[in-house]
Design a protein around this motif. Structure first.
Motif, short mmCIF file in Angstrom:
data_model
loop_
_atom_site.label_atom_id
_atom_site.label_comp_id
_atom_site.label_asym_id
_atom_site.label_seq_id
_atom_site.Cartn_x
_atom_site.Cartn_y
_atom_site.Cartn_z
N LEU A 219 -117.30 41.97 37.99
CA LEU A 219 -116.50 43.14 38.38
C LEU A 219 -115.10 42.68 38.83
CD1 LEU A 219 -119.32 45.08 40.25
CD2 LEU A 219 -118.13 45.89 38.20
N TYR A 220 -115.04 41.57 39.55
CA TYR A 220 -113.73 41.04 39.96
C TYR A 220 -112.94 40.54 38.75
CZ TYR A 220 -115.74 40.85 44.75
OH TYR A 220 -116.33 41.14 45.95
N ALA A 221 -113.62 39.84 37.85
CA ALA A 221 -112.93 39.34 36.64
C ALA A 221 -112.34 40.52 35.87
CB ALA A 221 -113.89 38.53 35.77
N ASP A 222 -113.12 41.58 35.78
CA ASP A 222 -112.66 42.77 35.07
C ASP A 222 -111.42 43.37 35.75
OD1 ASP A 222 -113.43 44.33 32.74
OD2 ASP A 222 -113.68 46.00 34.13
N PHE A 224 -109.25 41.70 37.56
CA PHE A 224 -108.10 40.81 37.31
C PHE A 224 -107.52 41.08 35.91
CE2 PHE A 224 -110.25 37.72 40.42
CZ PHE A 224 -109.42 38.08 41.46
N VAL A 225 -108.39 41.31 34.94
CA VAL A 225 -107.90 41.60 33.59
C VAL A 225 -107.13 42.92 33.59
CG1 VAL A 225 -108.60 42.20 31.23
CG2 VAL A 225 -109.68 40.26 32.39
N LYS A 226 -107.71 43.93 34.23
CA LYS A 226 -107.08 45.26 34.23
C LYS A 226 -105.73 45.26 34.91
CE LYS A 226 -111.17 48.23 34.35
NZ LYS A 226 -112.10 48.69 35.40
N THR A 227 -105.57 44.39 35.92
CA THR A 227 -104.32 44.38 36.67
C THR A 227 -103.38 43.27 36.18
OG1 THR A 227 -105.38 43.01 38.36
CG2 THR A 227 -105.34 45.38 38.75
N ASN A 228 -103.71 42.70 35.01
CA ASN A 228 -102.87 41.64 34.42
C ASN A 228 -102.69 40.42 35.31
OD1 ASN A 228 -102.57 43.40 32.30
ND2 ASN A 228 -100.49 44.03 32.85
N ASP A 229 -103.68 40.15 36.15
CA ASP A 229 -103.62 38.96 37.00
C ASP A 229 -104.37 37.84 36.26
OD1 ASP A 229 -103.81 36.96 38.86
OD2 ASP A 229 -104.53 38.26 40.49
N HIS A 232 -105.74 34.53 38.17
CA HIS A 232 -107.05 34.66 38.81
C HIS A 232 -108.16 34.92 37.79
CE1 HIS A 232 -104.85 35.23 42.72
NE2 HIS A 232 -105.75 34.30 43.00
N ALA A 233 -107.83 35.62 36.72
CA ALA A 233 -108.85 35.90 35.69
C ALA A 233 -109.36 34.58 35.10
CB ALA A 233 -108.26 36.78 34.59
N ARG A 234 -108.44 33.69 34.81
CA ARG A 234 -108.81 32.40 34.23
C ARG A 234 -109.60 31.57 35.24
NH1 ARG A 234 -103.83 31.43 31.50
NH2 ARG A 234 -103.05 30.57 33.43
N GLU A 235 -109.13 31.63 36.48
CA GLU A 235 -109.77 30.83 37.53
C GLU A 235 -111.21 31.30 37.79
OE1 GLU A 235 -106.88 30.09 40.98
OE2 GLU A 235 -108.68 30.88 41.96
N HIS A 300 -114.72 34.34 48.16
CA HIS A 300 -113.33 33.95 47.89
C HIS A 300 -112.58 35.03 47.11
CE1 HIS A 300 -109.85 31.46 47.08
NE2 HIS A 300 -109.97 31.76 45.79
N TYR A 301 -113.15 35.47 45.98
CA TYR A 301 -112.42 36.43 45.14
C TYR A 301 -112.44 37.84 45.72
CZ TYR A 301 -111.68 32.58 42.11
OH TYR A 301 -111.27 31.36 41.65
N GLY A 302 -113.43 38.11 46.56
CA GLY A 302 -113.42 39.37 47.30
C GLY A 302 -112.18 39.44 48.19
N LYS A 303 -111.86 38.30 48.80
CA LYS A 303 -110.67 38.24 49.67
C LYS A 303 -109.38 38.35 48.86
CE LYS A 303 -112.59 35.35 53.22
NZ LYS A 303 -112.83 33.90 53.23
N VAL A 304 -109.37 37.69 47.71
CA VAL A 304 -108.17 37.76 46.85
C VAL A 304 -107.86 39.21 46.49
CG1 VAL A 304 -107.25 37.16 44.56
CG2 VAL A 304 -108.50 35.44 45.89
N LEU A 305 -108.90 39.97 46.26
CA LEU A 305 -108.70 41.37 45.82
C LEU A 305 -108.54 42.35 46.98
CD1 LEU A 305 -111.13 41.42 42.79
CD2 LEU A 305 -108.73 42.14 42.71
#
Ligand SMILES: CC(=O)N[C@H](C=O)[C@@H](O)[C@H](O)[C@H](O)CO
Ligand SMILES: CC(=O)C(=O)O
Length: 306
Positions: A219-222, A224-229, A232-235, A300-305
């Protein structure tokens, strides 16, 4: 037809057993509720991850029923009805339609190497059996059958064909299927290891076998893709792939490892059915480590978002 309900992260549902290895109503509900609470878009029920190939028709019907009674109207529900014979696939398709599934899906026929024409007839007979839309399941590494562009175009003449769940490894196949099928068509990314790449090349949604043990990460990867980030998507894809490679490196099979981690997460759905290999004693330490890897990545990615 409005295809919005198919756009999103759709975990492939796992086979849920009791201690004797029988399909468990309680565990099936528990896993369904768990994934619903994670806010996934839908569930793909009775596919590879559902160990469909190792279950009887009755067991497959039971799983379809329990999930539908529990979650229809709350999540997009796709029933995988592919079975060795056309006859059994049609029985499952009609049952899924009665239960209120949103769509059907099926692998091509397995075991005998059949010509394209037989595969076309197989999928067409499943479609003729109900009013439900149909999603082709292309997974050449397990079935030995590669969906060709010409077969896709021929199938596309049937308005019930609304998408392909593509599990072949070249992401380019996703792009080619989309180009061939045109508007109002959904291509789902299959390989979880290429989730980000698949979405970038055009996959509208995604169905995967490892989402169930770490839905947040997809869900986070999705997101990142939707927001052109894309950084983070690659990471996050790298983190996901590290985890998947660990899941596949034990004595027990990937699904056994996933179920052992789910148990640590509080969702007990039993083991895997043989010939899939269950967890060995020596896997336990690694399983705890993988669970921690998953927890850390989610935090970690929860915090990023946030
Ligand atoms: C070959 C196979 O089973 N592919 C699944 C469906 O596409 C994937 O979701 C995998 O389970 C996943 O990518 C882990 O390898
Ligand atoms: C995607 C997958 O793993 C399944 O078919 O269940």
């Amino acid at each position: 037809m409005n295809l919005e309900k198919f756009r999103g992260v759709i975990p492939a549902f796992y086979a849920c057993y009791d201690e004797q290895g029988n399909v468990s109503e309680e565990a099936t509900k528990e896993l369904g509720n768990h994934l619903y609470n994670k806010k996934v878009k839908g569930l793909y029920v009775g596919g590879s991850s559902g160990e469909c190939i190792y279950q009887t028709l009755e067991e497959r019907k039971e799983t379809l029923r329990i999930v539908a009674e529990n979650l229809r109207g709350k999540l997009t529900l796709i029933a995988h009805v592919g079975a060795p014979s056309t006859r059994d696939s049609v029985i499952l398709a009609q049952y899924a339609a009665e239960l209120g599934y949103d769509a059907l899906s099926a692998i091509p026929p397995i075991y005998f190497k059949l010509p394209e024409n037989s595969v076309y007839n197989y999928w067409s007979k499943i479609m003729d059996a109900t009013d439900l839309p149909f999603i082709i399941y292309n997974i050449p590494q397990t079935t030995g059958f590669d969906l060709s562009i010409s077969l896709l175009q021929k199938l596309r003449n049937n308005p019930k064909v609304i998408g392909v769940k593509n599990s072949s490894m070249p992401v380019m196949d996703i792009e080619r299927f989309k180009a061939a099928a045109g508007e109002n068509f959904i291509v789902f990314n299959g390989p979880d290891e290429q989730f980000v790449a698949g979405r970038l090349i055009g996959a509208d949604g995604a169905i995967g076998g490892t989402y169930g043990v770490m839905p947040e990460l997809f869900l986070y990867a999705d997101e990142f893709v939707k927001t052109n980030d894309f950084v983070h998507a690659r990471e996050i894809q790298t983190k996901i792939n590290d985890i998947i490679i660990s899941l596949c490196s034990l004595e027990g099979s990937m699904y056994a490892a996933i179920k052992a981690i789910l148990a640590l997460q509080g969702v007990s759905i039993g083991g895997v059915r043989e010939p899939l290999e269950n967890i060995h004693e020596g896997d336990l330490e690694a399983i705890h480590q993988i669970k921690n890897q998953i927890d850390e990545a989610i935090a970690h990615y929860g915090k990023v978002l946030a």
